[in-house]
Structures are given as structure tokens and as C-alpha cells.
Design a protein around this motif. Structure first.
Motif, PDB file in Angstrom:
ATOM      1  N   PRO A 222      24.714  -0.646   4.375  1.00 56.67           N
ATOM      2  CA  PRO A 222      25.205   0.439   4.025  1.00 56.67           C
ATOM      3  C   PRO A 222      24.581   1.541   4.643  1.00 56.67           C
ATOM      4  O   PRO A 222      23.337   1.779   4.975  1.00 56.67           O
ATOM      5  N   ALA A 223      25.064   2.747   4.874  1.00 54.42           N
ATOM      6  CA  ALA A 223      24.390   4.272   5.461  1.00 54.42           C
ATOM      7  C   ALA A 223      23.736   4.852   4.205  1.00 54.42           C
ATOM      8  O   ALA A 223      24.354   4.477   3.161  1.00 54.42           O
ATOM      9  N   ALA A 224      22.793   5.370   4.209  1.00 55.39           N
ATOM     10  CA  ALA A 224      21.960   5.937   5.575  1.00 55.39           C
ATOM     11  C   ALA A 224      20.679   5.040   5.510  1.00 55.39           C
ATOM     12  O   ALA A 224      20.148   4.722   7.001  1.00 55.39           O
ATOM     13  N   MET A 225      19.988   4.843   4.577  1.00 57.69           N
ATOM     14  CA  MET A 225      18.720   4.200   4.776  1.00 57.69           C
ATOM     15  C   MET A 225      18.737   2.788   5.065  1.00 57.69           C
ATOM     16  O   MET A 225      17.608   2.339   5.483  1.00 57.69           O
ATOM     17  N   GLY A 226      19.784   2.063   5.367  1.00 59.38           N
ATOM     18  CA  GLY A 226      19.706   0.620   5.765  1.00 59.38           C
ATOM     19  C   GLY A 226      19.724   0.707   7.291  1.00 59.38           C
ATOM     20  O   GLY A 226      19.286  -0.229   7.808  1.00 59.38           O
TER      21      GLY A 226
ATOM     22  N   TYR B 102      15.938   9.437 -14.833  1.00 54.61           N
ATOM     23  CA  TYR B 102      15.801   8.223 -13.911  1.00 54.61           C
ATOM     24  C   TYR B 102      14.417   8.371 -12.815  1.00 54.61           C
ATOM     25  O   TYR B 102      14.483   9.331 -12.303  1.00 54.61           O
ATOM     26  N   GLN B 103      13.638   7.355 -12.839  1.00 54.74           N
ATOM     27  CA  GLN B 103      12.430   7.433 -12.040  1.00 54.74           C
ATOM     28  C   GLN B 103      12.643   7.106 -10.576  1.00 54.74           C
ATOM     29  O   GLN B 103      12.886   5.710 -10.429  1.00 54.74           O
ATOM     30  N   TYR B 104      12.516   7.883  -9.634  1.00 57.09           N
ATOM     31  CA  TYR B 104      12.786   7.616  -8.328  1.00 57.09           C
ATOM     32  C   TYR B 104      11.643   7.984  -7.527  1.00 57.09           C
ATOM     33  O   TYR B 104      10.899   8.814  -7.606  1.00 57.09           O
ATOM     34  N   PHE B 105      11.255   6.664  -6.985  1.00 61.25           N
ATOM     35  CA  PHE B 105      10.152   6.839  -5.803  1.00 61.25           C
ATOM     36  C   PHE B 105      10.429   7.124  -4.450  1.00 61.25           C
ATOM     37  O   PHE B 105      11.507   6.646  -3.947  1.00 61.25           O
ATOM     38  N   VAL B 106       9.713   7.928  -3.823  1.00 64.64           N
ATOM     39  CA  VAL B 106      10.128   8.626  -2.471  1.00 64.64           C
ATOM     40  C   VAL B 106       9.242   7.856  -1.499  1.00 64.64           C
ATOM     41  O   VAL B 106       8.059   7.649  -1.622  1.00 64.64           O
ATOM     42  N   HIS B 107       9.943   7.104  -0.645  1.00 62.62           N
ATOM     43  CA  HIS B 107       9.211   6.188   0.111  1.00 62.62           C
ATOM     44  C   HIS B 107       9.834   6.204   1.600  1.00 62.62           C
ATOM     45  O   HIS B 107      11.074   6.482   1.583  1.00 62.62           O
TER      46      HIS B 107
ATOM     47  N   GLY C  46      12.955   8.257   4.309  1.00 60.95           N
ATOM     48  CA  GLY C  46      12.601   8.767   5.490  1.00 60.95           C
ATOM     49  C   GLY C  46      11.463   9.514   5.384  1.00 60.95           C
ATOM     50  O   GLY C  46      11.108  10.177   6.493  1.00 60.95           O
ATOM     51  N   ILE C  47      10.983   9.924   4.192  1.00 62.32           N
ATOM     52  CA  ILE C  47       9.875  10.738   4.018  1.00 62.32           C
ATOM     53  C   ILE C  47       8.910   9.962   2.961  1.00 62.32           C
ATOM     54  O   ILE C  47       9.222   9.254   2.118  1.00 62.32           O
ATOM     55  N   PRO C  48       7.417  10.094   3.188  1.00 61.73           N
ATOM     56  CA  PRO C  48       6.884  10.658   4.522  1.00 61.73           C
ATOM     57  C   PRO C  48       7.304   9.830   5.610  1.00 61.73           C
ATOM     58  O   PRO C  48       7.915   8.714   5.375  1.00 61.73           O
ATOM     59  N   ASN C  49       6.708  10.371   6.671  1.00 59.22           N
ATOM     60  CA  ASN C  49       7.143   9.474   8.122  1.00 59.22           C
ATOM     61  C   ASN C  49       6.937   8.176   7.947  1.00 59.22           C
ATOM     62  O   ASN C  49       6.121   7.532   7.223  1.00 59.22           O
ATOM     63  N   LEU C  50       7.806   7.439   8.742  1.00 59.95           N
ATOM     64  CA  LEU C  50       7.821   5.984   8.616  1.00 59.95           C
ATOM     65  C   LEU C  50       7.036   5.476   9.984  1.00 59.95           C
ATOM     66  O   LEU C  50       7.056   5.665  10.889  1.00 59.95           O
ATOM     67  N   ASP C  51       5.896   4.734   9.566  1.00 59.43           N
ATOM     68  CA  ASP C  51       5.018   4.127  10.469  1.00 59.43           C
ATOM     69  C   ASP C  51       5.360   3.203  10.942  1.00 59.43           C
ATOM     70  O   ASP C  51       6.052   2.167  10.339  1.00 59.43           O
ATOM     71  N   PRO C  52       5.349   3.149  12.449  1.00 59.73           N
ATOM     72  CA  PRO C  52       6.281   1.727  13.124  1.00 59.73           C
ATOM     73  C   PRO C  52       5.524   0.312  12.671  1.00 59.73           C
ATOM     74  O   PRO C  52       6.183  -0.462  12.805  1.00 59.73           O
ATOM     75  N   GLY C  53       4.075   0.540  12.219  1.00 60.64           N
ATOM     76  CA  GLY C  53       3.533  -0.694  11.858  1.00 60.64           C
ATOM     77  C   GLY C  53       4.239  -1.150  10.748  1.00 60.64           C
ATOM     78  O   GLY C  53       4.558  -2.453  10.513  1.00 60.64           O
TER      79      GLY C  53
ATOM     80  N   ARG D  98       0.881  -1.246   0.042  1.00 60.43           N
ATOM     81  CA  ARG D  98       0.033  -0.142   0.037  1.00 60.43           C
ATOM     82  C   ARG D  98       1.035   1.250   0.092  1.00 60.43           C
ATOM     83  O   ARG D  98       0.610   2.130  -0.542  1.00 60.43           O
ATOM     84  N   SER D  99       1.892   1.271   0.955  1.00 62.31           N
ATOM     85  CA  SER D  99       2.795   2.350   0.955  1.00 62.31           C
ATOM     86  C   SER D  99       3.474   2.678  -0.369  1.00 62.31           C
ATOM     87  O   SER D  99       3.874   3.880  -0.597  1.00 62.31           O
ATOM     88  N   LEU D 100       4.059   1.603  -1.003  1.00 66.63           N
ATOM     89  CA  LEU D 100       4.558   1.710  -2.415  1.00 66.63           C
ATOM     90  C   LEU D 100       3.551   2.361  -3.374  1.00 66.63           C
ATOM     91  O   LEU D 100       4.224   3.138  -4.204  1.00 66.63           O
ATOM     92  N   ARG D 101       2.450   1.834  -3.534  1.00 67.18           N
ATOM     93  CA  ARG D 101       1.608   2.312  -4.338  1.00 67.18           C
ATOM     94  C   ARG D 101       1.222   3.664  -4.231  1.00 67.18           C
ATOM     95  O   ARG D 101       0.828   4.364  -5.165  1.00 67.18           O
ATOM     96  N   GLU D 102       1.570   4.344  -2.987  1.00 69.38           N
ATOM     97  CA  GLU D 102       1.065   5.820  -2.778  1.00 69.38           C
ATOM     98  C   GLU D 102       2.338   6.545  -2.765  1.00 69.38           C
ATOM     99  O   GLU D 102       2.326   7.757  -2.602  1.00 69.38           O
ATOM    100  N   ALA D 103       3.460   6.011  -3.033  1.00 70.83           N
ATOM    101  CA  ALA D 103       4.838   6.679  -3.185  1.00 70.83           C
ATOM    102  C   ALA D 103       4.741   7.828  -4.492  1.00 70.83           C
ATOM    103  O   ALA D 103       4.559   7.292  -5.491  1.00 70.83           O
ATOM    104  N   PRO D 104       5.249   8.761  -4.064  1.00 66.28           N
ATOM    105  CA  PRO D 104       5.433   9.575  -5.202  1.00 66.28           C
ATOM    106  C   PRO D 104       6.713   9.474  -6.017  1.00 66.28           C
ATOM    107  O   PRO D 104       7.608   8.973  -5.450  1.00 66.28           O
TER     108      PRO D 104
END
Length: 190
Positions: free
Chosen positions: A61-65, A20-25, A30-37, A6-12
């Protein structure tokens, strides 16, 4: 549909240089905020998919891992080493070149030693440049890469991990088509 899908389908989508087509997730940016669930769901799926029985250390690897690997470390009690984008000059430090679909950097591995059994975790497998370089460097150190997992795989195009004969498990495989994220395989690669 699970939270990750669901979060991927909603990603800008943003377009980088050269189209290069980059999805923001939240997992990769780190944006939009990361739901703990969402994070909890991902960690449970990683723990179920990865071969953890013989792992001495998680390497990411830093940072998003970092957030994913920290959560997996907390749930499994497996220590974590972060590959940094900063040189420290410590004994045994290994420099690696990181190349993604949209940037090039140098990264540095510290505190991974010959004979250690490691799990490599990362957020996204796109061009495979980062993970291929990390696994190459770990092989040169003499570490045993027991398993490697990326949360999201962006399919299509060249993939350096596959070209070098490495296998990375993924939780979900996606493509970007006409400015939207499309789920190609909701179960990823095993």
C-alpha cells in the motif's frame, strides 16, 4: 542492539485524536531521514523471513510501504505493484477501504490478477485495518497471498488482521508506554 531497535527506541511520540499514541519513525513516516544502513538491514531481514520461492509479485500500500518494497524488489528481482490512494479507472481496478487507528481512506489495486502469487509488504501493523483490507481485496481478486510481512508491529488493542484469521510476519514488535517506544519482541512474529 540492531539499528531498527535503536531507531525505534529514539522515535518521538505524538498524540493523535482520541489519545492514539503514534511514534514518528523513518520507516513509517520518512522522518527523521532514513539511514541507508537501516533500510538495508530491514530489507535483509525481510528477505530472510518472507517465503519468496513462489512469489510472482510484491504488493504494497502507498505510501510508506513503497521504499521498503522497492528495495526488496531490487534485491530479489520480483516485480512490484503499489496500491494507490488515487483512482485511475483502469480495467480490473479494485477499490478498497483503508482504515487505520487515525484515518480512513479509499485505495485502489491495479495490475494484480487471479492466480498471481503475491507477497504483501507494509511498514507498520497497528490496528491491522489496512493489511486486512488489502488481503481481503487480494483474496476477492483471486490472487494467492503467499506471505505478508510488516516491518513493525504495534501490539495492544484490537488487530483486524488477527480477527480475520490472517497471519502477518513482523520484524519487531513494539508498544508505546508512557510516551516511549518499548521493544516487546526484537524478533517479531514468524
Amino acid at each position: 542492539m540492531d539499528r531498527l531497535e535503536r531507531s525505534l527506541r529514539e522515535a518521538p511520540i505524538v498524540e493523535k485524536d482520541d489519545g492514539y499514541q503514534y511514534f514518528v519513525h523513518p520507516i513509517s513516516d520518512g522522518i527523521p531521514n532514513l539511514d541507508p544502513g537501516l533500510l538495508r538491514e530491514i530489507v535483509i531481514r525481510i528477505i530472510r523471513k518472507a517465503d519468496l520461492a513462489e512469489v510472482d509479485k510484491i504488493v504494497t500500500p502507498a505510501a510508506m510501504g513503497i521504499h521498503i518494497s522497492t528495495a526488496v524488489s531490487l534485491m530479489t528481482d520480483i516485480p512490484l505493484t503499489v496500491i494507490r490512494k488515487r483512482e485511475y479507472g483502469l480495467d480490473g481496478e479494485v477499490a478498497i477501504a483503508q482504515q487505520t487507528g487515525y484515518s480512513e481512506n479509499e485505495m485502489f489495486i491495479n495490475d494484480v490478477h487471479e492466480g498471481e502469487r503475491v507477497l504483501v509488504l507494509d511498514d507498520v501493523l497497528s490496528t491491522g485495518g489496512t493489511l486486512a483490507s488489502v488481503i481481503d481485496a487480494l483474496d476477492e481478486i483471486g490472487a494467492d497471498v503467499v506471505d505478508s510481512v510488516a516491518v513493525i508491529k504495534k501490539v495492544g488493542g484490537e488487530n483486524e488482521v488477527d480477527e480475520r484469521g490472517y497471519h502477518v510476519k513482523t520484524l519487531v514488535n513494539v508498544d508505546v508506554v508512557d510516551g516511549a517506544v518499548v521493544i516487546v519482541d526484537a524478533n517479531g512474529d514468524d
